[in-house]
Design an enzyme around this catalytic site. Sequence first.
Site, PDB file in Angstrom:
ATOM      1  N   SER A 174     -14.655 -36.943  36.277  1.00 28.15           N
ATOM      2  CA  SER A 174     -15.454 -35.899  35.579  1.00 28.15           C
ATOM      3  C   SER A 174     -14.815 -34.508  35.586  1.00 28.15           C
ATOM      4  CB  SER A 174     -16.786 -35.903  36.113  1.00 28.15           C
ATOM      5  OG  SER A 174     -16.616 -35.278  37.323  1.00 28.15           O
ATOM      6  N   HIS A 202     -19.110 -40.928  32.205  1.00 28.32           N
ATOM      7  CA  HIS A 202     -18.287 -40.252  30.974  1.00 28.32           C
ATOM      8  C   HIS A 202     -17.701 -41.354  30.251  1.00 28.32           C
ATOM      9  CE1 HIS A 202     -18.931 -36.130  32.241  1.00 28.32           C
ATOM     10  NE2 HIS A 202     -18.566 -36.496  33.494  1.00 28.32           N
ATOM     11  N   LYS A 233     -25.010 -38.075  28.496  1.00 31.73           N
ATOM     12  CA  LYS A 233     -23.802 -37.666  28.018  1.00 31.73           C
ATOM     13  C   LYS A 233     -23.496 -38.044  26.519  1.00 31.73           C
ATOM     14  CE  LYS A 233     -22.571 -36.067  32.584  1.00 31.73           C
ATOM     15  NZ  LYS A 233     -22.303 -36.700  33.931  1.00 31.73           N
TER      16      LYS A 233
HETATM   17  C1  PLP Z   1     -22.645 -36.052  35.072  1.00 28.27           C
HETATM   18  C2  PLP Z   1     -22.293 -37.015  36.055  1.00 28.27           C
HETATM   19  C3  PLP Z   1     -23.193 -37.743  36.948  1.00 28.27           C
HETATM   20  C4  PLP Z   1     -24.873 -37.201  36.786  1.00 28.27           C
HETATM   21  O1  PLP Z   1     -25.345 -37.934  35.750  1.00 28.27           O
HETATM   22  P1  PLP Z   1     -26.621 -37.006  35.260  1.00 28.27           P
HETATM   23  O2  PLP Z   1     -27.448 -37.878  34.490  1.00 28.27           O
HETATM   24  O3  PLP Z   1     -26.385 -35.696  34.635  1.00 28.27           O
HETATM   25  O4  PLP Z   1     -27.609 -36.426  36.444  1.00 28.27           O
HETATM   26  C5  PLP Z   1     -22.764 -38.482  37.952  1.00 28.27           C
HETATM   27  N1  PLP Z   1     -21.705 -39.087  38.141  1.00 28.27           N
HETATM   28  C6  PLP Z   1     -20.680 -38.264  37.189  1.00 28.27           C
HETATM   29  C7  PLP Z   1     -19.197 -38.864  37.419  1.00 28.27           C
HETATM   30  C8  PLP Z   1     -21.027 -37.617  36.285  1.00 28.27           C
HETATM   31  O5  PLP Z   1     -20.217 -36.591  35.678  1.00 28.27           O
END
Ligand code: PLP
Length: 380
Positions: A174, A202, A233
Amino acid sequence: MFTEELSRLTKAGLRRSLRLVEGPQGPRATIDGKEAILLCSNDYLGLANHPLVKQAAIEAIDAWGVGAGASRLISGNMTAHARLEESIRRFKGTEAALIFNSGYHANVGCITAICSRDSEVFSDRLNHASIVDACLLSRAAFRRYPHRDVDSLERLLKKSRAKRKLVATDGIFSMDGDIAPIREIAGLLDRYDAMLLIDDAHSTGVLGDRGRGTLEHLGVSHPSIIQMGTLGKAVGAFGAFIAGSVELIDILKSKSRPFIYTTALPPSICAASIKALEIIEQEPGLRMRLWENTAFFREGLLKASLDTLGSQTQIIPIAVGQAQRAMELSSRLLEKGVFIQGIRPPTVPEGTSRLRVSVTAAHSREDLTSALSAIREVFQ
Ligand SMILES: *Cc1c(COP(=O)(O)O)cnc(C)c1O
């Protein structure tokens, strides 16, 4: 009560505060009252404000109301939840899928349900905080291996005497934008009787010919792989899922506390995700635009001799170093009409603070060109 602690955070450049985005997510937005090119949203395909996705949510409110009223296992399991799980199951091509209220819940909910004191979890050093928290909460022995280092991982697996072994890794990392060596890790699973959890927060909607994630991108499949993905996302809505075997999903329904002890997602959010997944399947052009924009922007940064830390994807970090400097560069960019958030510890290791760019399919060439020239100016 907290004055001293707060001033310590301020001095170290680690005091966090919120910036206000007026209006919807998009390639441009008003941030703290200033119009800017938005280059740090995870709305990679521009679906968060897509007319058909919005319409699906509005129609779902008319049909099913706003709140789910209870947890899934009490009386909150509505038609929209069942339909979304069926959409995800088909999209991922797995036996079953279970939705969670966020990616954070999904990681904590999966790892704590399948690992306990007699387990050992092997986690890439740069994994997302929700995986780290999940491992700690599970009470399993917690081993971190150097970033993407499969040999070190194998040495740890070889030494392990745990009853259950789980390897956990981000698919796309991320904060670094590189991709996990899933093929090589999958090659270890049978030999060491281990399972693998891939966090496709992602990669969902982004990687692979049909946007199905890291496994599709790398052409890997293995029965001991568990896939997590998020809906907030690239899918543009909110929530997350675990996809895998029927048995895994049954265990989660019975044992996963972040699934059991929380109110179900609003049905309108599920309807929005269903529509967005349909668009992802029907419009591969969105993904192609994302990849073209990504290649253009990364090349622009490399030509300006900036260090993008080996990014291979739409997440493109620009190395800075010190936290204060990263935040100062971010502010100077905002003055020039470009919003890129600075990222600092504990989100990234000490001394590796950075600006983290995320490019989307919705950016025009002109947006990206102006952003590149603003970046060149502040880095001079
Ligand atoms: C954003 C993210 C999460 C968390 O997801 P949310 O739905 O925003 O709680 C988990 N793992 C990774 C790698 C992320 O980038």
